[in-house]
Design a protein around this motif. Structure first.
Motif, PDB file in Angstrom:
ATOM      1  N   GLY A 152       0.738  -1.175   0.076  1.00 29.41           N
ATOM      2  CA  GLY A 152       0.027  -0.004  -0.070  1.00 29.41           C
ATOM      3  C   GLY A 152       0.877   1.225   0.030  1.00 29.41           C
ATOM      4  O   GLY A 152       0.364   2.296  -0.253  1.00 29.41           O
TER       5      GLY A 152
ATOM      6  N   ARG B 284       1.497   3.652  -3.001  1.00 30.32           N
ATOM      7  CA  ARG B 284       0.586   4.806  -3.365  1.00 30.32           C
ATOM      8  C   ARG B 284       1.114   6.083  -3.560  1.00 30.32           C
ATOM      9  O   ARG B 284       0.972   6.911  -4.351  1.00 30.32           O
TER      10      ARG B 284
ATOM     11  N   ILE C  99      -8.051  -6.786   0.470  1.00 26.40           N
ATOM     12  CA  ILE C  99      -7.615  -5.477   0.084  1.00 26.40           C
ATOM     13  C   ILE C  99      -6.270  -5.375  -0.181  1.00 26.40           C
ATOM     14  O   ILE C  99      -5.905  -4.733  -1.230  1.00 26.40           O
TER      15      ILE C  99
ATOM     16  N   ASN D 160      -5.120  -6.115  -3.705  1.00 27.00           N
ATOM     17  CA  ASN D 160      -5.029  -5.146  -4.939  1.00 27.00           C
ATOM     18  C   ASN D 160      -3.950  -4.394  -5.082  1.00 27.00           C
ATOM     19  O   ASN D 160      -3.727  -3.952  -6.106  1.00 27.00           O
ATOM     20  N   TYR D 161      -3.266  -4.161  -3.815  1.00 29.97           N
ATOM     21  CA  TYR D 161      -2.040  -3.193  -3.974  1.00 29.97           C
ATOM     22  C   TYR D 161      -1.078  -3.555  -4.405  1.00 29.97           C
ATOM     23  O   TYR D 161       0.258  -2.727  -4.654  1.00 29.97           O
TER      24      TYR D 161
ATOM     25  N   THR E 198     -10.441  -0.611  -3.696  1.00 29.55           N
ATOM     26  CA  THR E 198      -9.266  -0.882  -4.221  1.00 29.55           C
ATOM     27  C   THR E 198      -9.186  -2.043  -5.415  1.00 29.55           C
ATOM     28  O   THR E 198      -8.176  -2.241  -6.027  1.00 29.55           O
TER      29      THR E 198
ATOM     30  N   LEU F 259      -7.931  -1.325  -8.638  1.00 25.76           N
ATOM     31  CA  LEU F 259      -6.430  -1.113  -9.029  1.00 25.76           C
ATOM     32  C   LEU F 259      -6.018  -2.130 -10.198  1.00 25.76           C
ATOM     33  O   LEU F 259      -4.976  -2.059 -11.065  1.00 25.76           O
TER      34      LEU F 259
ATOM     35  N   THR G 159      -9.880   5.524  -0.756  1.00 22.05           N
ATOM     36  CA  THR G 159      -9.853   4.925  -1.881  1.00 22.05           C
ATOM     37  C   THR G 159     -11.070   4.924  -2.763  1.00 22.05           C
ATOM     38  O   THR G 159     -10.901   4.609  -3.746  1.00 22.05           O
TER      39      THR G 159
ATOM     40  N   LEU H 153     -10.808   5.869  -6.165  1.00 22.11           N
ATOM     41  CA  LEU H 153     -10.234   4.904  -7.466  1.00 22.11           C
ATOM     42  C   LEU H 153     -11.396   5.164  -8.418  1.00 22.11           C
ATOM     43  O   LEU H 153     -11.393   4.784  -9.641  1.00 22.11           O
TER      44      LEU H 153
ATOM     45  N   ALA I  20      -4.587   8.213  -1.775  1.00 24.55           N
ATOM     46  CA  ALA I  20      -5.258   7.810  -2.672  1.00 24.55           C
ATOM     47  C   ALA I  20      -6.026   8.987  -3.212  1.00 24.55           C
ATOM     48  O   ALA I  20      -6.642   8.788  -4.223  1.00 24.55           O
TER      49      ALA I  20
END
Length: 373
Positions: free
Chosen positions: A44, A47, A121, A124-125, A187, A190, A246, A249, A306
């Motif tokens: 994360g 970002r 979560i 996704n990062y 997220t 992403l 987030t 996004l 974000a």
């Protein structure tokens, strides 16, 4: 005399022990700090590099736009290109440091990376490092003479994105415990963003077929994720308050879709404008609800970043729109969104610099994977 000698010997011995104790404590503190850094540095944190790379790309496009525009050149002819160069080199250094630390995390704390992959979560990062490298590659300030080198770099950055796509998208419709309706959150976009950025850069290298292929993959899953999130099913309605930034996004994906398709088609045509208007509507909807982000702004967190890169992508799309549809309204909208993107980036940079001690604090409990191993 004997007593005096005995007392001096005692003093020397105690002094040596104290030195050894202090040196041992220093070594322990250093090892503890390095251990703590690797265990807490999850994906994360990329970002930050995403925002830096996006901002460098925005300044590059702005400089080119002002040089070509006769109406804006008179007012912005002194726009320093050194700002773009400075941002790009800072972005490169930041991304190199984060990548090096995360590689060490993968080597020495692979269980934490595995827990990150299994987190709805955190997984996704894992796209964020590759998107950051793609953005940095797109905004490179010098011309790469060998086209083959560009293609090799593109493959290096895109192949991990495709591998993650196969794994994650496959789980959504084959694994009972990881249905999209149960794990979807903002997220999740992403993964879509990684495909769209890859398609955008592929089209810049005249790889039209590859660009269309990856764009189709990203667009299809964007529609699925967008509809799932809009329905707010019971399983996808548990986003922690701290991670509410987030929600922006929602703005990033359609903005990047408009940029990617404009590069593929060679024109900011009707589909591009539809994506741009959608991102503009979603941005307006979020801005009109400041109370949604009130609780998440009480304490500084890396999740604040974000806010930056989705707004940067929206500003880039507005630049393309203003170039296609000339007029005072489109130019004003482009300047407004670009200025807002720069202001948000500067505020986040200053805030992060003032709160460096809080970047790796334990209050990031929702993405703290040390407890799950």
């Amino acid at each position: 005399m004997g007593e005096q000698v005995f007392e001096s010997t005692i003093k020397v011995t105690i002094s040596d022990d104290n030195d050894n104790i202090h040196s041992t404590k220093d070594v322990a503190k250093k090892s503890t700090y390095s251990y703590s850094l690797l265990t807490k540095l999850h994906a994360g944190y990329f970002r930050i590099s995403l925002s830096l790379g996006g901002q460098a790309l925005l300044w590059k496009v702005l400089t080119q736009h002002f040089d070509k525009s006769q109406t804006l050149q008179h007012k912005f002819h002194s726009l320093p290109s050194t700002t773009f160069l400075l941002l790009w080199w800072i972005s490169l250094c930041t991304l190199l440091i984060l990548s090096f630390l995360y590689i060490l995390r993968c080597i020495f704390h692979f269980k934490l990376v595995k827990s990150e992959f299994l987190h709805p979560i955190g997984v996704n990062y894992l796209f964020a490092p590759w998107i950051s490298w793609l953005l940095l590659f797109q905004s490179v300030p010098f011309t790469i003479p060998n086209l083959h080198s560009c293609q090799v770099l593109w493959w290096i950055f895109v192949v991990p994105v495709v591998i993650l796509d196969v794994k994650i998208y496959g789980q959504w419709f084959t694994t009972e415990k990881r249905f999209l309706s149960m794990v979807a959150n903002p997220t999740s976009q992403l993964s879509v963003l990684g495909n769209l950025v890859g398609a955008w850069i592929a089209s810049k290298m005249k790889w039209k077929e590859s660009a269309i292929c990856i764009f189709t993959l990203g667009l299809a899953h964007y529609l699925i994720v967008f509809i799932t999130l809009y329905q707010r099913l019971s399983g996808s309605n548990h986003l922690p308050v701290m991670l509410r930034p987030t929600f922006f996004l929602f703005v990033a994906a359609p903005s990047m879709a408009s940029l990617a398709w404009a590069s593929i088609s060679g024109d900011f045509d009707m589909p591009c404008r539809m994506f741009f208007f959608l991102s503009l509507f979603l941005f307006t909807s979020l801005v009109c609800r400041p109370t949604l982000f009130k609780k998440s702004m009480r304490k500084f967190n890396v999740a604040w970043w974000a806010y930056s890169f989705p707004l940067t992508f929206l500003a880039l799309a507005s630049l393309q729109y203003a170039h296609q549809v000339e007029g005072h309204v489109t130019s004003g909208l482009m300047l407004l969104l670009s200025a807002l993107s720069v202001v948000v980036f500067v505020v986040l940079t200053v805030t992060t610099a003032l709160n460096l001690d809080m970047l790796l604090c334990d209050h990031d409990r929702y993405l703290n994977f040390t407890k799950s191993t």
